[in-house]
Design a protein around this motif. Structure first.
Motif, mmCIF file in Angstrom:
data_model
loop_
_atom_site.group_PDB
_atom_site.id
_atom_site.type_symbol
_atom_site.label_atom_id
_atom_site.label_comp_id
_atom_site.label_asym_id
_atom_site.label_seq_id
_atom_site.Cartn_x
_atom_site.Cartn_y
_atom_site.Cartn_z
ATOM 1 N N THR A 85 1.309 0.569 -9.389
ATOM 2 C CA THR A 85 2.062 -0.064 -8.311
ATOM 3 C C THR A 85 2.673 -1.348 -8.871
ATOM 4 N N ASP A 86 3.412 -2.059 -8.033
ATOM 5 C CA ASP A 86 3.960 -3.345 -8.498
ATOM 6 C C ASP A 86 2.986 -4.492 -8.225
ATOM 7 N N ASP A 87 1.732 -4.158 -7.952
ATOM 8 C CA ASP A 87 0.666 -5.155 -7.861
ATOM 9 C C ASP A 87 0.057 -5.274 -9.257
ATOM 10 N N SER A 215 8.190 -1.310 -2.960
ATOM 11 C CA SER A 215 7.371 -2.470 -3.297
ATOM 12 C C SER A 215 6.211 -2.654 -2.328
ATOM 13 N N GLN A 216 5.089 -3.135 -2.863
ATOM 14 C CA GLN A 216 3.949 -3.505 -2.042
ATOM 15 C C GLN A 216 4.029 -4.966 -1.607
ATOM 16 N N HIS A 217 5.009 -5.688 -2.123
ATOM 17 C CA HIS A 217 5.080 -7.129 -1.875
ATOM 18 C C HIS A 217 6.249 -7.542 -0.989
ATOM 19 N N GLN A 218 7.241 -6.665 -0.823
ATOM 20 C CA GLN A 218 8.416 -7.080 -0.075
ATOM 21 C C GLN A 218 8.968 -5.916 0.731
ATOM 22 N N ASP A 219 9.584 -6.239 1.854
ATOM 23 C CA ASP A 219 10.176 -5.210 2.706
ATOM 24 C C ASP A 219 11.682 -5.406 2.842
#
Length: 455
Positions: A85-87, A215-219
């Motif tokens: 993931t992008d984590d 992304s797991q950090h941005q929507d």
């Protein structure tokens, strides 16, 4: 579910030290020379063998032979590429594993300049269950991992600062450094062979920007006019594809994307070899800029000889910049578009700025040296002048010794001792200063070969 399929080719620029022995010890370049003569018969993987043969064929057919003759392509083997993931993991942590897919590693080497392009080949069947934009995001983040190979223990070691035990997954750059002595030299690029344009324009923008769409950090998604323009500018020189280019991605969308692997490899090779040659331009500047940065970080303590060494090394890369490397006008235009997209012109301008700055530093050092030499000459002249008044100084000492009750015969030897000791002390101080400067400068002008304990 994506409306397209694609083969992914991640291309990583690398360099090594001139004294790097690992490639020779492992027989990589020797095997590459043999494979070139035997149509890569020793390569077990069908996909890679076909790709190598096609790349070699198009290099020889489309390019100036002088460039081609100096390149070697080596098959480094099959590995399991890690999808995450992008984590992304922090230092010392493990990546967030989504899955793995089989990849092939192909090294294109230009030994005279110690530059290399590593191609990580991910065919469509191995990446169909994973996000293409996430793979590109990993490339942008330099978070490229592989399942730890069986031979990793002898290369990673268990006493390094980064790896206290043999891990399940290993950073690809670490593995290349420890096993082959190869170091990252610039930013990686990606070549994509696509069956169709992503139906979601947001996803295509992310693709060309090298950012994940999931992304797991941005929507939110990219709204840049620059990226939008890139996604609308087709640079194709022929009619069987469309091609879009950014600073890190070349996306080739086929009119007829064949399910036949051999046909796709043949098409891929017609374009991938141009990307590789453009990347050698990019890498040559990145390497010399790294060396200059090392020199500047060392308080600019650099000599004319070292600057000449830099120019000489850069001069070896000139063949990659020649316009007549390509035999066909269309290929030259394709190459020019890629070079512009990769920002090679800007990198070259940065190199010239660094070059001027280094030359200015050397000029200042020359002025300082002249000033120091002038000081030395003045001191020597002073010593000689003192010697010329030896008789007068000895008479003064004799008078002093007589009043102090000391044998006046020692006056002459005292004067001589003062002159000798003063001169010796001065020379000793100069030697110490020069040695300190030499140690500070030593080795600063090369990309150093790293040892296992350097992390």
């Amino acid at each position: 579910m994506a409306n397209y399929e694609n083969d992914i080719y991640l291309m990583l620029p690398l360099a090594d030290n001139q004294k790097n022995w690992r490639l020779d010890e492992l027989g990589v370049l020797k095997q590459a020379s043999l494979d070139k003569q035997t149509a890569y018969a020793s390569v077990a993987d069908d996909f890679s063998r076909s790709l190598l043969n096609n790349l070699q064929s198009y290099l020889e057919y489309e390019c100036n032979n002088v460039v081609v003759d100096e390149l070697r392509m080596a098959y480094l083997g099959q590995y399991e590429f890690l999808h995450s993931t992008d984590d992304y993991p922090k230092h010392g942590e493990d990546p967030d594993v989504v899955g793995t897919s089989t990849c092939q590693l192909i090294l294109t080497a230009h030994q005279p300049t110690h530059m290399y392009i590593l191609t990580v080949v991910l065919p469509k069947d191995t990446v169909k269950d994973f996000s293409t934009t996430q793979v590109l995001d990993q490339l942008s983040h330099e978070s490229l991992w592989i399942a730890c190979p069986k031979d990793a223990g002898q290369y990673l070691g268990i006493n390094t600062k980064k790896y206290t035990a043999i891990p399940d997954y290993v950073d690809l750059y670490d593995y290349l450094k420890y096993k082959y002595g190869l170091l990252k030299c610039g930013s990686g690029k990606a070549f994509l062979l696509l069956s169709d344009r992503p139906e979601k324009e947001d996803e295509f923008r992310c693709m060309m920007a090298g950012e994940t769409y999931d992304s797991q950090h941005q929507d939110f998604h990219i709204a840049s006019d620059n990226i939008s323009q890139i996604c609308q500018t087709n640079h194709a020189q022929y009619d069987y594809y469309q091609v879009y280019m950014s600073e890190m991605v070349v996306a080739c969308i086929m009119e007829n994307f064949s399910e036949n692997m051999e046909e796709r490899i043949d098409i891929t090779a017609t374009y991938a070899f141009i990307v590789i040659l453009a990347m050698f331009q990019n890498t040559s500047i990145e390497k010399v800029n790294m060396q200059i940065s090392n020199a500047l970080a060392n308080d600019g303590d650099i000599s004319h000889q070292e600057i000449l060494g830099l120019y000489r090394n850069f001069g070896k890369t000139v063949r990659f910049w020649e316009k007549n490397n390509y035999k066909y006008w269309g290929t030259q235009q394709e190459a020019q578009c890629i070079v512009e997209a990769f920002g090679n012109k800007e990198l070259k301008e940065t190199y010239y700025e660094h070059q001027e700055f280094l030359e200015h530093i050397v000029e200042l050092k020359g002025a300082q040296t002249e000033e120091r030499n002038g000081t030395i000459l003045n001191i020597v002249a002073t010593i000689l002048a003192v010697i010329q008044v030896q008789d007068f100084a000895v008479e003064l000492l004799e008078g002093f010794y007589k009043k102090a009750g000391i044998d006046v015969t020692y006056a002459g030897s005292t004067f001589s001792t003062l002159i000798i000791c003063g001169t010796f002390s001065f020379v000793l101080v100069l030697i110490i200063i020069n040695r300190m400067r030499s140690k500070m400068r030593k080795g600063s002008m090369h990309i150093k070969e790293l040892k296992d304990y350097d992390i």
